[in-house]
Design an enzyme around this catalytic site. Structure first.
Site, PDB file in Angstrom:
ATOM      1  N   LYS A 121      -0.617  -0.649   0.627  1.00  0.00           N
ATOM      2  CA  LYS A 121      -2.550  -0.989   0.239  1.00  0.00           C
ATOM      3  C   LYS A 121      -3.348  -1.457   1.543  1.00  0.00           C
ATOM      4  CE  LYS A 121      -3.487  -0.710  -3.809  1.00  0.00           C
ATOM      5  NZ  LYS A 121      -4.015   0.280  -4.220  1.00  0.00           N
TER       6      LYS A 121
HETATM    7  N1  GLU Z   1      -5.411   3.758  -5.403  1.00  0.00           N
HETATM    8  C1  GLU Z   1      -4.323   3.943  -6.409  1.00  0.00           C
HETATM    9  C2  GLU Z   1      -3.655   3.598  -6.902  1.00  0.00           C
HETATM   10  O1  GLU Z   1      -4.266   1.773  -7.027  1.00  0.00           O
HETATM   11  C3  GLU Z   1      -3.840   5.745  -5.227  1.00  0.00           C
HETATM   12  C4  GLU Z   1      -3.219   5.724  -4.417  1.00  0.00           C
HETATM   13  C5  GLU Z   1      -2.520   6.600  -3.545  1.00  0.00           C
HETATM   14  O2  GLU Z   1      -2.967   7.854  -4.772  1.00  0.00           O
HETATM   15  O3  GLU Z   1      -1.905   6.510  -2.819  1.00  0.00           O
HETATM   16  O4  GLU Z   1      -2.924   3.871  -7.779  1.00  0.00           O
END
Ligand code: GLU
Length: 431
Positions: A121
């Site tokens: 992240k």
């Molecule tokens: N931000 C989204 C999550 O928390 C998607 C992450 C992604 O698609 O890689 O799952």
């Protein structure tokens, strides 16, 4: 000078670098699940802290000519499962600790769904609503450039998260492509369809929330069409979930965004609310519902509460007042460990985030596969595969809950931790 031993090294408080409220929550969950599994200390050590993190400080020129100094992050939790995957967010309180917690949850989410990724992240600490489109583009391009040492289509694949969407993914993809000299669609997911995005990605998280809720309702014998639902958050996740639930025939009795909460015990007209938000940007001012505070929607009498906004919305303060049978965590980390204990005690079922909101990353995986193969699937194909994959993951959660006699959060984390630690065991330790 006295010789220093490994014991002196251990004096450093483990995890201090990540200290944050959200990391405390992620770690509390990991600790509980690893005790439940009696996880070997080696894997506790290998999985409790992120493998890699990058902190970058960079300047961005504002339209006024002034230069703003910004801080950005990218945290990769485990490198064992393949490339890392996870979104990047823009917000005023983005921090290293927050990214670390969210990266850990991405690892569990991907492992539970059987996706070939570890978790990551990232984000930039900024106030996106105060930046112009041109400024946001410069922030995104510079952030992408700063991440070059750690990202790549087979190393770490970013995606949208809070405050970012298709537009930012297009700039990100273009920046990376300019740097390597050719178009690399598979560097990021959640792109516009014309740039190698997949049909169904925009709706995927909200739709996944509904697919999981349907599967849970079947399991517990609740007719979703008869159910009253309250949803906190009316963005990409909350509004899509509300629209789908409304289409199925569920009664959405409350919704909120950061400007207002709206309640109608007979059911809100979601189609009209979506049109209102398209025209006015926010829920505030919508005339045909009773108005309450944003957080109050969580306490409305109903069968299902869906927190689809920020983390840490269900706390020891409001958990005793919830008047629902079930919480479906569409946001990441919406429930504190204290609230979790209260909900458990009160017999309120919690469908954990790593299952409930996994539709987003699952369709991101589909997008990445399509990009690699240079072959596009149609929308029905995406939705059917998504439904199947989420139902299979829910089945694994149910089995683990039976096997380990635990709640669904611990079951989901246990499935994920077993999978990742098994892979780590087989890979061994280099050198
Ligand atoms: N931000 C989204 C999550 O928390 C998607 C992450 C992604 O698609 O890689 O799952």
């Amino acid at each position: 000078m006295a010789t220093q031993t490994q014991d002196d090294v251990d004096e450093v408080v483990p995890g201090r670098e990540w200290a944050s409220e959200l990391y405390r929550i992620a770690n509390d969950q990991f600790d509980r699940a690893s005790s439940l599994l009696d996880l070997d200390a080696e894997f506790v050590t290998r999985l409790s802290e992120p493998r890699r993190s990058l902190v970058v400080n960079f300047p961005v020129r504002l339209d006024s000519g002034r230069v703003l100094g910004l801080t950005g992050y990218r945290v990769q939790h485990t490198l064992t499962m393949g490339p890392t995957k996870g979104g990047f967010r823009y917000g005023p309180d983005v921090s290293l600790g927050e990214c670390a917690a969210l990266a850990m949850w991405m690892t569990w989410k991907c492992a539970l769904l059987g996706l070939p990724y570890g978790g990551a992240k990232g984000g930039v600490r900024c106030a996106p609503s105060e930046l112009s489109v041109a400024e946001l583009e410069r922030v995104t391009r510079r952030y992408a450039a700063e991440l070059i040492p750690v990202i790549g289509p087979d190393r770490d694949i970013p995606a949208p998260d809070m405050g970012t969407g298709e537009r930012e993914m297009a700039w990100f993809m273009d920046t990376y492509s300019q740097m390597v000299g050719h178009s690399v669609f598979e560097i990021v997911t959640g792109k516009p369809v014309v740039l190698g995005g997949t049909t169904g990605r925009r709706e995927a998280t909200g739709l996944g929330v509904v697919y999981v809720t349907e599967a849970v309702c079947e399991r517990i014998g609740l007719d979703l069409r008869e159910a009253r639902v309250a949803i906190q958050g009316f963005g990409n996740v909350g509004a899509v979930a509300a629209t789908e639930l409304y289409a199925i025939g569920a009664r959405v009795v409350a919704v909120s965004d950061h400007t207002a909460g709206l309640v109608d015990p007979d059911g809100l007209d979601i189609a009209s609310l979506v049109r209102w938000v398209e025209a006015n940007g926010v829920l505030d001012g919508y005339p045909d519902a009773r108005r309450v505070g944003s957080a109050d929607v969580l306490e409305v009498p109903c069968e299902i509460v869906i927190p689809a906004a920020r983390e840490r919305q269900l706390t020891d303060e409001n958990a005793p007042r919830l008047q629902c049978g079930m919480v479906v965590e569409a946001a990441n980390g919406p429930t504190t460990p204290e609230a979790d204990a209260i909900l458990r005690e009160r017999g309120i079922l919690v469908v954990p985030d790593v299952l409930a909101n996994a539709g987003g990353v699952t369709v991101s995986y589909f997008e990445w596969v399509q990009d690699h193969q240079r072959y596009s699937w149609d929308e029905l194909d995406v939705q059917e595969r998504l439904r199947r994959q989420l139902r299979a993951a829910f089945g694994r959660v149910i089995d683990a809950a039976d096997r380990l006699s635990c709640d669904w959060r611990m079951a989901a984390l246990s499935v994920a931790i077993e999978r990742v630690s098994e892979a780590a065991r087989m890979r061994g330790i280099y050198p």
